[in-house]
Design a protein around this motif. Structure first.
Motif, short mmCIF file in Angstrom:
data_model
loop_
_atom_site.label_atom_id
_atom_site.label_comp_id
_atom_site.label_asym_id
_atom_site.label_seq_id
_atom_site.Cartn_x
_atom_site.Cartn_y
_atom_site.Cartn_z
N GLN A 146 0.71 -1.09 0.04
CA GLN A 146 0.04 -0.04 0.04
C GLN A 146 0.77 1.05 0.05
O GLN A 146 0.55 2.15 -0.66
N THR A 147 2.07 1.25 0.78
CA THR A 147 2.89 2.50 0.88
C THR A 147 3.35 2.81 -0.50
O THR A 147 3.49 3.88 -1.01
N LEU A 148 3.83 1.67 -1.12
CA LEU A 148 4.42 1.89 -2.69
C LEU A 148 3.29 2.44 -3.69
O LEU A 148 3.69 2.97 -4.46
N ALA A 149 2.28 1.94 -3.56
CA ALA A 149 1.22 2.12 -4.25
C ALA A 149 0.86 3.59 -4.60
O ALA A 149 0.44 4.13 -5.51
N TYR A 150 0.94 4.38 -3.47
CA TYR A 150 0.60 5.87 -3.24
C TYR A 150 1.40 6.59 -4.40
O TYR A 150 1.04 7.30 -5.45
N GLY A 151 2.83 6.43 -4.34
CA GLY A 151 3.89 7.26 -5.39
C GLY A 151 3.55 6.69 -6.57
O GLY A 151 3.68 7.45 -7.65
N LEU A 152 3.44 5.29 -7.03
CA LEU A 152 3.49 4.91 -8.43
C LEU A 152 2.22 4.98 -8.96
O LEU A 152 1.91 5.15 -10.12
N THR A 153 0.68 5.26 -8.22
CA THR A 153 -0.43 5.65 -8.59
C THR A 153 -0.49 7.19 -8.99
O THR A 153 -1.12 7.62 -9.99
N ASP A 154 0.50 7.93 -8.28
CA ASP A 154 0.29 9.53 -8.18
C ASP A 154 1.14 9.94 -9.75
O ASP A 154 0.80 10.94 -10.25
N SER A 155 2.23 9.28 -9.95
CA SER A 155 3.32 9.58 -10.66
C SER A 155 3.41 8.80 -11.72
O SER A 155 4.16 7.69 -11.57
N PRO A 156 2.99 9.03 -13.01
CA PRO A 156 3.56 8.30 -14.21
C PRO A 156 4.99 7.98 -14.48
O PRO A 156 5.54 7.12 -14.67
N ALA A 157 5.75 9.01 -14.26
CA ALA A 157 7.12 9.01 -14.43
C ALA A 157 8.11 7.75 -13.25
O ALA A 157 8.74 7.11 -13.49
N GLY A 158 7.19 7.97 -11.89
CA GLY A 158 7.83 7.05 -10.98
C GLY A 158 7.22 5.58 -11.51
O GLY A 158 8.10 4.66 -11.21
N LEU A 159 6.08 5.47 -12.01
CA LEU A 159 5.60 4.31 -12.36
C LEU A 159 6.48 3.63 -13.46
O LEU A 159 6.80 2.46 -13.47
N ALA A 160 6.88 4.33 -14.42
CA ALA A 160 7.69 3.78 -15.79
C ALA A 160 8.98 3.54 -15.08
O ALA A 160 9.53 2.50 -15.58
N SER A 161 9.42 4.29 -14.11
CA SER A 161 10.93 3.90 -13.63
C SER A 161 10.82 2.77 -12.91
O SER A 161 11.92 1.98 -12.95
N TRP A 162 9.89 2.45 -12.26
CA TRP A 162 9.81 1.43 -11.50
C TRP A 162 9.69 0.04 -12.33
O TRP A 162 10.40 -1.03 -12.06
N ILE A 163 9.00 0.22 -13.27
CA ILE A 163 8.75 -1.00 -14.19
C ILE A 163 9.84 -1.30 -15.13
O ILE A 163 10.43 -2.37 -15.40
N VAL A 164 10.36 0.01 -15.91
CA VAL A 164 11.24 -0.17 -17.07
C VAL A 164 12.79 -1.03 -16.26
O VAL A 164 13.67 -1.58 -16.98
N GLU A 165 12.85 -0.61 -14.92
CA GLU A 165 14.05 -1.20 -14.36
C GLU A 165 14.19 -2.71 -14.44
O GLU A 165 15.32 -3.32 -14.63
N LYS A 166 12.94 -3.23 -14.37
CA LYS A 166 12.70 -4.78 -14.42
C LYS A 166 13.04 -5.13 -15.89
O LYS A 166 13.69 -6.31 -16.18
N PHE A 167 12.63 -4.34 -16.74
CA PHE A 167 12.92 -4.90 -18.36
C PHE A 167 14.40 -4.60 -18.48
O PHE A 167 14.98 -5.31 -19.27
N HIS A 168 15.00 -3.91 -17.94
CA HIS A 168 16.52 -3.51 -18.03
C HIS A 168 17.32 -4.83 -17.44
O HIS A 168 18.00 -5.45 -18.00
N ALA A 169 16.79 -5.09 -16.19
CA ALA A 169 17.61 -5.99 -15.30
C ALA A 169 17.15 -7.33 -15.74
O ALA A 169 18.12 -8.24 -15.63
N TRP A 170 16.04 -7.74 -16.34
CA TRP A 170 15.37 -9.06 -16.62
C TRP A 170 15.56 -9.50 -17.98
O TRP A 170 15.17 -10.74 -18.37
N THR A 171 16.13 -8.57 -19.07
CA THR A 171 16.12 -8.90 -20.45
C THR A 171 17.51 -9.41 -20.97
O THR A 171 18.48 -9.04 -20.21
N ASP A 172 17.46 -10.08 -22.28
CA ASP A 172 18.71 -10.15 -22.68
C ASP A 172 19.07 -9.19 -23.82
O ASP A 172 19.18 -9.43 -24.86
N HIS A 173 19.40 -7.96 -23.15
CA HIS A 173 19.62 -6.89 -23.80
C HIS A 173 21.10 -6.70 -24.30
O HIS A 173 21.69 -7.27 -23.52
N LYS A 174 21.33 -5.97 -25.16
CA LYS A 174 22.92 -5.80 -25.63
C LYS A 174 23.38 -4.29 -25.24
O LYS A 174 23.85 -3.53 -25.98
#
Length: 368
Positions: A234-262
């Motif tokens: 619930q605590t985390l949800a406040y910031g990520l529900t209010d800020s699209p930049a925060g939401l994108a940064s939270w999620i895209v870090e997983k795309f960076h960390a978990w994909t087979d990118h170059k």
């Protein structure tokens, strides 16, 4: 439980509000040192937000999603969203696809057309995730999601036997179905293994020693997101529900960390696919609810309560976040009939390597 056709369309007001919030982002500073080492790169986040605000074509993504047959049905107290695409062959096998976090149905958009050559494909949005969420609805863990999906396939769609596939939480849901409702399953195909993270071996093999190193690294460097989502969602949800930049940064870090990118995440997953997925979380406000499977797991028992005895296939992608050896996998999955080691791909296999994944799914189920 009568399904109703669903058409995705976000309002002009919602899209204007998103652009306004993106334009007014207040950025943090960033410590000196290697980009991404302490979290999402500031330079990358700024460029992603600029693209989201100015160049990203959400309407094109809506049209892409609306190219599939979509429905909603009231089941277990929620309006469950799902795609239901008929197979293009004679007597196609029903196949249930389950996504994970921070995913959505977007993960499977390139896989579905490849699979409908042989299967009738059902792709639900997980309860509490984008398109299967409305504020105030009950929360679902893995056990509840698996029960709901079984009802969708049998009570709503009328299938008496089907195959199932998943990665991430989708692998837990698929494995739970295999353990609890084996009479419904032709077999299960996984690109993630929902095994207990046991660190006790009497005389570990080399593969098992490597597994212990993986687990140690995961706990030290990779699992912080799961801890906060599993203890204080619930605590985390406040910031990520209010800020699209925060939401994108939270999620895209997983795309960076978990994909087979170059070196650049877009070499593994396109920017438009990432933002289509992130946009669904933003527009639906579902990010807080999507954390619940983590909370349910941390507060309760392991969601796979017994061994999984149905025919099982596993596709091992080299950049998957955890890759247990077969000796560990077989303690949970007692009927592994296919084990495929891929030479490329990561955690988001359906997005990164849709052809490889679809071919392996097809080969396994055709063999049954």
């Amino acid at each position: 439980m009568r399904p109703e056709p669903f058409h995705l369309q976000m309002s002009d007001v919602s899209r204007a509000d998103l652009r306004d919030r993106l334009a007014r982002t207040r950025w943090p500073d960033e410590p000196a040192g290697e980009a991404w080492k302490s979290g999402t790169s500031l330079a990358y986040a700024k460029e992603l937000v600029r693209y989201w605000e100015s160049d990203f074509d959400w309407k094109a993504q809506e049209e892409r999603i609306n190219g599939f047959r979509q429905y909603r049905v009231e089941i277990d107290g929620i309006a469950l969203h799902y795609i239901h695409e008929p197979g293009r062959c004679e007597n196609p096998m029903p196949l249930l696809l389950s996504h994970g976090w921070p995913g959505s149905i977007v993960e499977f958009l390139d896989v579905i057309p490849r699979l409908t050559e042989h299967f009738t494909v059902v792709v639900p949005s997980l309860p509490g995730y984008p398109l299967s969420f409305r504020p105030g609805q009950r929360r679902f863990g893995v056990a509840e999601i698996a029960d709901t999906f079984a009802k969708l396939m049998t009570d709503v769609l009328g299938y008496t036997k089907f195959g199932a596939q998943g990665g991430d939480w989708g692998a837990f849901i698929t494995s739970r179905l295999g353990a609890q409702r084996p009479e419904l399953l032709t077999g299960i195909h996984l690109n993630y293994l929902a095994v207990l993270r046991n660190t006790s071996f009497a005389s570990p093999t080399e593969e098992e020693r490597q597994w212990l190193v993986q687990l140690e690294g995961w706990v030290k460097e990779g699992s912080a997101y799961a801890t906060i989502q599993g203890t204080r969602p619930q605590t985390l949800a406040y910031g990520l529900t209010d800020s699209p930049a925060g939401l994108a940064s939270w999620i895209v870090e997983k795309f960076h960390a978990w994909t087979d990118h170059k070196g650049v995440v877009e070499s593994a997953v396109s920017r438009d696919d990432m933002l289509a997925n992130i946009s669904l979380y933003w527009f639906t406000g579902a990010i807080g609810s999507s954390f619940w499977p983590y909370y349910a797991r941390s507060q309760g028992p392991w969601p796979i309560p017994s061994t999984v005895d149905v025919p099982t296939a596993y596709t091992a992608f080299p950049k998957e976040i955890l890759r247990p050896p077969r000796s560990v996998a077989e303690k949970t999955y007692t009927n592994i009939q296919r084990w495929t080691d891929m030479d490329r791909g990561g955690h988001f296999a359906a997005l990164e390597q849709p052809e490889l994944l679809a071919d392996d799914i097809t080969a396994f189920f055709k063999g049954l």
